[in-house]
Motif scaffolding. Sequence first.
Motif, mmCIF file in Angstrom:
data_model
loop_
_atom_site.group_PDB
_atom_site.id
_atom_site.type_symbol
_atom_site.label_atom_id
_atom_site.label_comp_id
_atom_site.label_asym_id
_atom_site.label_seq_id
_atom_site.Cartn_x
_atom_site.Cartn_y
_atom_site.Cartn_z
ATOM 1 N N ALA A 125 20.209 -26.897 41.992
ATOM 2 C CA ALA A 125 20.262 -26.587 40.562
ATOM 3 C C ALA A 125 19.196 -25.602 40.121
ATOM 4 N N LEU A 126 18.205 -25.408 40.940
ATOM 5 C CA LEU A 126 17.123 -24.512 40.542
ATOM 6 C C LEU A 126 17.166 -23.183 41.281
ATOM 7 N N GLY A 127 18.267 -22.893 41.977
ATOM 8 C CA GLY A 127 18.341 -21.646 42.727
ATOM 9 C C GLY A 127 17.593 -21.782 44.038
ATOM 10 N N PRO A 128 17.448 -20.665 44.768
ATOM 11 C CA PRO A 128 16.822 -20.732 46.090
ATOM 12 C C PRO A 128 15.382 -21.212 46.006
ATOM 13 N N ALA A 129 14.988 -22.070 46.966
ATOM 14 C CA ALA A 129 13.649 -22.636 46.940
ATOM 15 C C ALA A 129 12.593 -21.589 47.294
ATOM 16 N N GLN A 130 12.929 -20.690 48.197
ATOM 17 C CA GLN A 130 11.964 -19.673 48.624
ATOM 18 C C GLN A 130 12.328 -18.327 48.004
ATOM 19 N N PRO A 131 11.327 -17.503 47.660
ATOM 20 C CA PRO A 131 11.663 -16.190 47.112
ATOM 21 C C PRO A 131 12.374 -15.336 48.156
ATOM 22 N N THR A 158 22.925 -39.443 34.536
ATOM 23 C CA THR A 158 24.206 -38.901 34.061
ATOM 24 C C THR A 158 24.214 -37.376 34.020
ATOM 25 N N GLU A 159 23.009 -36.765 33.941
ATOM 26 C CA GLU A 159 22.980 -35.303 33.866
ATOM 27 C C GLU A 159 22.099 -34.740 34.970
ATOM 28 N N ILE A 160 22.382 -33.498 35.347
ATOM 29 C CA ILE A 160 21.571 -32.840 36.379
ATOM 30 C C ILE A 160 20.148 -32.648 35.842
ATOM 31 N N MET A 161 20.040 -32.039 34.663
ATOM 32 C CA MET A 161 18.731 -31.879 34.021
ATOM 33 C C MET A 161 18.664 -32.909 32.888
ATOM 34 N N VAL A 188 13.326 -29.957 35.212
ATOM 35 C CA VAL A 188 13.379 -30.324 36.638
ATOM 36 C C VAL A 188 14.559 -31.296 36.782
ATOM 37 N N PRO A 189 15.369 -31.169 37.825
ATOM 38 C CA PRO A 189 16.534 -32.056 37.967
ATOM 39 C C PRO A 189 16.146 -33.537 37.967
ATOM 40 N N SER A 190 17.008 -34.355 37.400
ATOM 41 C CA SER A 190 16.701 -35.774 37.242
ATOM 42 C C SER A 190 16.398 -36.475 38.569
ATOM 43 N N LEU A 191 17.155 -36.141 39.620
ATOM 44 C CA LEU A 191 16.931 -36.820 40.899
ATOM 45 C C LEU A 191 15.541 -36.476 41.448
ATOM 46 N N TYR A 232 19.769 -24.729 33.422
ATOM 47 C CA TYR A 232 20.974 -25.253 34.073
ATOM 48 C C TYR A 232 21.423 -26.487 33.318
ATOM 49 N N ARG A 233 22.668 -26.534 32.951
ATOM 50 C CA ARG A 233 23.194 -27.711 32.260
ATOM 51 C C ARG A 233 24.431 -28.197 32.991
#
Length: 552
Positions: A266-272, A91-94, A71-74, A230-231
């Motif tokens: 960072a996780l792609g679209p929230a809704q399918p 410092t990193e997204i994930m 899960v993204p850090s923020l 995702y990195r």
Amino acid sequence: MTGVTAAASESGRSDGAVTDVDVVVVGAGFAGIYSLYHLRDLGFTVQVIETGDGVGGTWYWNRYPGARCDVPSLEYSYGFSNELQQEWEWTEIMPAREEIEEYLNHVVDRFDLRRDIKFGTRVTAATFDEATARWLVETDAGDRFSAPFCVMATGCLSAPTMPEVEGRDSFEGRVLQTSLWPREGVDFTGLRVGLIGTGSSGVQATPEIAREAEHLYVFQRTATYSFPAYRGMMDPELQKSFKANPGDFRRRQRRAFAGIAGFGGALGPAQPPERKILETPWEEQLEVLDELGFWAARAWGDVFVDLEANEAGAELFREMIRRTIDDPEVAEALSPRGYPIGCKRLVFGVDYYEAFNRDNVTLVDLRKGAIESITPTGIRTAQGDYEVDVVIFATGFDAMTGALNRIDIRGRDGQLLRDVWAGGARTLLGLQSFGFPNLFIITGPGSPSVLSNMVVGIEQHVEWIGDCLAYLRDHGLRSIEPTLAAQDDWVEHVNQVSEGTMYTAPTCNSWYLGANIPGKPRVFLPYVGGLPAYIERADAVASAGYEGFTLA
Ligand code: NA7
């Protein structure tokens, strides 16, 4: 209110000193840390007890190479203090394990929490005394704490399991477990390594160990669906825009089904998406595969709601494995079959499949011959012997109930929680169980917990518990416990919403269902109805004066 009372204590025990506090919190991960902060802030005295020598829970114990949050850090950070949000820089997204551990240590020091945490100490028993309405909490260090309230911040994945493999103790090399990794790290240079298990831990560790070891054998019982993680380093502009309005972001998280606002994408679209894989010709599916790779399987709205569509998505996933792996036999062995995508917690890895193209990595497909024993020099399977210097168990956890059941928790009439839950965990809102007054569980079975962003679920639970304790105090009440009827209704609702989903498909054997633990009843443990619906229900219960609970 904190103080040491000798001999005859309020708890009714007379064999040793007892320390009185308002709340005992068990565990110093995300949940325990915030419980301490929040309950202390409300004026309660709190004692936290933690088995590890440091804070962090999951992020303290799971030190295997490659351990990282998906899960993204923020998103995976506290929202309770704006000052904290403003000053901490991810410092990193994930975030990698190390960064999360550093963050939690910062939180503990920043808010002066360490002085109320007892480290290196395991809680062995918690016993409720009906006459005084207090819990007596005992530890392996001989401590005895007495408190009206006990908060189990023991984590959902904190009771590691190691299979009973014959001969394990005869192994002359080193045995490691991903979830109990040595603090000083391990150098695999020049070593032959056998890694058992291909869940998140095994998948994350594989490429890292492969880079170092002389040879890595990966023992796979069930082929996994591993999506590329995702990195990337944190974009300073993204972090700046988050800091401009974190309150709005945190509100959006609680309104999002899984507690993830999708900030930064960072996780792609929230809704399918709207399109359906069952209505898409194979050639067109392949075009999506060209574009999205492994993620293509998740690009259709029907894949996670319809078993036939799910199988179509799985076939596309297998096509991507065939494209990635050089050896067709290895590709087939790595191809997940016979269970739907998403029924087990999604696994995210970096270069996982690619690792099997290396000369020093061998996949041992246990479907062709299971592990029979550990010998002094390696792992014996029905398909042959593998000589190794190190055996690593990445074999998972007794999820959601394991950490609680490993403690002798005795409620009213001396009943043991693990006996009461022998047929499956039963709670109201995942927060309390009938027969165990004043015992709260954070992200317990029956709450969104592992199906949502853990930090969001934890904050919501801690705040609900804080409000509840303040309510009892303000109303001169001393105990709260669910009614049996309300608990039964909630358990039925939890089961009902899970029916017909991927999670409970007959072909699914996941730790969500307890299926990884021999003898554990097959019960779907988390609440799949989504965080917003859950929060609405929990808030309504509180607003109605804790409807469904008995207050005394
Ligand atoms: P998981 O996801 O429970 O994975 C455990 C793995 O170990 C899985 O591949 C199991 O195979 C395998 N396993 C378990 N017992 C055995 C035996 N006896 N022989 C061979 N293989 C075995 O645990 P993780 O630590 O990877 O991840 C846990 C969670 O942490 C994860 O979901 C994320 O939320 C973070 P199986 O699939 O049962 O056949």
